[in-house]
Write an enzyme that holds these catalytic residues in place. Structure first.
Site, PDB file in Angstrom:
ATOM      1  CB  THR A  13      -0.943   0.084   1.209  1.00 38.50           C
ATOM      2  OG1 THR A  13      -1.741  -1.074   1.232  1.00 38.50           O
ATOM      3  CG2 THR A  13      -1.831   1.285   1.129  1.00 38.50           C
ATOM      4  CE  LYS A  45      -3.987  -2.047  -1.208  1.00 35.07           C
ATOM      5  NZ  LYS A  45      -2.543  -2.037  -1.374  1.00 35.07           N
ATOM      6  N   GLY A  57      -8.544   6.643   2.402  1.00 35.88           N
ATOM      7  CA  GLY A  57      -7.637   5.615   1.925  1.00 35.88           C
ATOM      8  C   GLY A  57      -6.966   4.980   3.117  1.00 35.88           C
ATOM      9  CB  SER A 136       5.208  -0.316   2.090  1.00 38.86           C
ATOM     10  OG  SER A 136       4.416  -0.455   0.928  1.00 38.86           O
TER      11      SER A 136
END
Length: 186
Positions: A13, A45, A57, A136
């Site tokens: 993500t 997402k 999100g 990430s």
């Protein structure tokens, strides 16, 4: 063979929010990974909440994020047109409720006036420059979006380019991007 489904192995993500001019954009990639395996490439997402006047999100465990989306929608119903208040109330619950405390996710939420990051530690943060990123690949997307902020690109173009750059660098981020926009002409 043992299967470790520890949530710490769930990666992925990148979510970025860009506010420029009259537009606010929230963009997120679609990759879900377990350890070093891509489980899904087209997860959604980023989504509108409430009556479509809030975009959210998430980064983190999907079931946890769905729980938080539902809780935030309830807070938005309780505090209509008060995004910050709804988020503060959710953060209080998230921090103090025994069940919610275990949720492993972060959220970005935005309406026409405000962009916020919510965390399980009770943080409700508003960026100084209208650009936020989590996940990430969040730092890559954040740096790219900040670098592009003064360009002639609009908010959506900046968000899409920032997501592309993050996907080129972060192995837990892909180029299957969902974009939601709020603004005068949307």
């Amino acid at each position: 063979m043992t299967h470790n489904t520890d949530a710490s192995l769930w990666h992925g993500t990148t979510i970025v929010t860009v506010r420029k001019g009259d537009l606010v954009v929230v963009a997120g990639d679609g990759q879900v990974s377990l350890s070093n395996t891509v489980i899904k490439s087209n997860a959604r997402k980023v989504r509108p909440l409430g009556k479509g006047d809030v975009i959210a999100g998430f980064a983190g465990a999907t079931a946890d994020a769905m729980t938080l989306f539902e809780r935030l929608e309830a807070k938005l119903e309780q505090y209509p047109n008060q995004l910050t208040r709804a988020c503060v109330e959710l953060a209080k619950d998230w921090r103090t409720d025994r069940y919610l405390r275990r949720l492993e996710a972060m959220m970005i939420v935005a309406d026409r006036e405000t962009s916020l990051v919510l965390t399980g530690t009770g943080d409700v943060l508003e960026p100084e420059n209208g650009i936020i990123a989590i996940g990430s690949g969040g730092n890559y997307a954040l740096a790219a979006a900040r670098a592009l902020a003064d360009s002639d690109m609009d908010a959506e173009q900046i968000a899409r380019r920032a997501m592309k750059i993050a996907a080129d660098i972060c192995v837990f981020t892909n180029e299957n991007v969902t974009v939601e926009t709020l603004g005068k002409d949307k």
